[in-house]
Design an enzyme around this catalytic site. Sequence first.
Site, mmCIF file in Angstrom:
data_model
loop_
_atom_site.group_PDB
_atom_site.id
_atom_site.type_symbol
_atom_site.label_atom_id
_atom_site.label_comp_id
_atom_site.label_asym_id
_atom_site.label_seq_id
_atom_site.Cartn_x
_atom_site.Cartn_y
_atom_site.Cartn_z
ATOM 1 N N ALA A 95 0.995 -1.248 -0.029
ATOM 2 C CA ALA A 95 0.495 -0.392 0.301
ATOM 3 C C ALA A 95 0.921 1.286 0.316
ATOM 4 O O ALA A 95 0.620 2.430 -0.500
ATOM 5 C CB ALA A 95 -1.049 0.184 1.450
ATOM 6 N N GLU A 96 1.848 1.483 0.917
ATOM 7 C CA GLU A 96 2.888 2.474 0.842
ATOM 8 C C GLU A 96 4.008 2.178 0.950
ATOM 9 O O GLU A 96 4.548 1.037 1.922
ATOM 10 C CB GLU A 96 2.822 3.177 1.965
ATOM 11 C CG GLU A 96 0.986 3.611 2.521
ATOM 12 C CD GLU A 96 0.716 5.055 0.935
ATOM 13 O OE1 GLU A 96 2.078 5.645 0.473
ATOM 14 O OE2 GLU A 96 -0.106 5.826 1.085
ATOM 15 N N THR A 97 5.065 2.496 0.179
ATOM 16 C CA THR A 97 6.532 2.423 0.802
ATOM 17 C C THR A 97 7.369 4.105 1.046
ATOM 18 O O THR A 97 6.778 5.531 0.587
ATOM 19 C CB THR A 97 7.765 2.215 -0.530
ATOM 20 O OG1 THR A 97 6.747 1.365 -1.432
ATOM 21 C CG2 THR A 97 8.566 2.413 -0.303
#
Length: 266
Positions: A45-47
Site C-alpha cells: 500500500a505504501e513505500t
Amino acid sequence: MQLEFHQVDAFASRPFTGNPAMVYRLDRWLDATLMQQIAAEHNLAETAFVVKEDAAWHIRWFTPCAEVPLCGHATLAAAFVLFEQYEEPGEVIDFTCLSGALQVSRAGSQLVLDFPVRRAQPYEWQAEVEQALGVPVQRVLALHEGQGIQELLAILPSEAAVRACQPDLSAVAKLPGQGLLISAVGERHDFVSRYFAPAIGIDEDPVTGSTHCMLTPYWAQQLGKDALIAYQCSARGGELQCELQGERVKIAGQALLIASGRLMLP
C-alpha cells in the site's frame, strides 16, 4: 547501486497483521519516477522514503501508482526503522512532508503519531456513494483540500454493516478524491472503519493512520470524548489508540520488523 530496505507491519502486535509498509532511508533523494517504480515493484500500500536534510527528516510516500500527501502507517513504520535499525537518538522524531510538520514519539512499546486534524464537511451527493457501496448510509462527508475533494467518509448504521460491505470498486474509483472511507460505532471499540482507494492502486487498505485524522474529530464530537479506541476491520485488522488534542490528533500503535534486504539497481 544497492539500496537497503526494511518491511514493517504497522499498527500490529503480531506478524502478518496491521498494515505492511516498506521503508528506505536514503542519503539523498532519488528521482521521483524511480521512487514510484520502486514502490510499484514492492506493491505494498505504501513505500516510504526518508532523507535527512538540514538536521530534519523529510518523508515521502508512494502507493504502487501515486505519491500521496499524507500516510500514517508508513510514517509509523519509518520512525520504527529509524529508532530500531539506525539507532536514531532521543524519544521523538520530527518529520516534514507535503502536509507540513509531523512527529512520532516513543511511549513504551508503542509509537505515537502527532498529525494535523482533517475535518470533513457534509457531502451532498449521497446517492452516488450509496450506489458504489451497495448499501444505504446515514450520511456522507468530504474532506476538502486545495481545489477539490481529498477523501470521502460514509457513516454506516453498525459495525456489522461495515464488516459486511462489499463495494463496487470500479464505482468507488470514479468517486471524487483518493478513496472512500466507511465507519460506524464499534461493538468492542469506540468506532470501526474500512478504507477503499482503488483510484490510487489500493483496493482496500489494511490499516490507515491518516484517515483517523478525519475519524477522530468526527467521532470525538459524536461520542462526546476525546480519547478513543479504534479498529480498522480489514482482513488483516489493526487497533489504533486515538486522542483529539485541539487541532492535532495523536494516534498510537505498535510495529514489527518483518523483513530487511537490498534492492539491486544497475
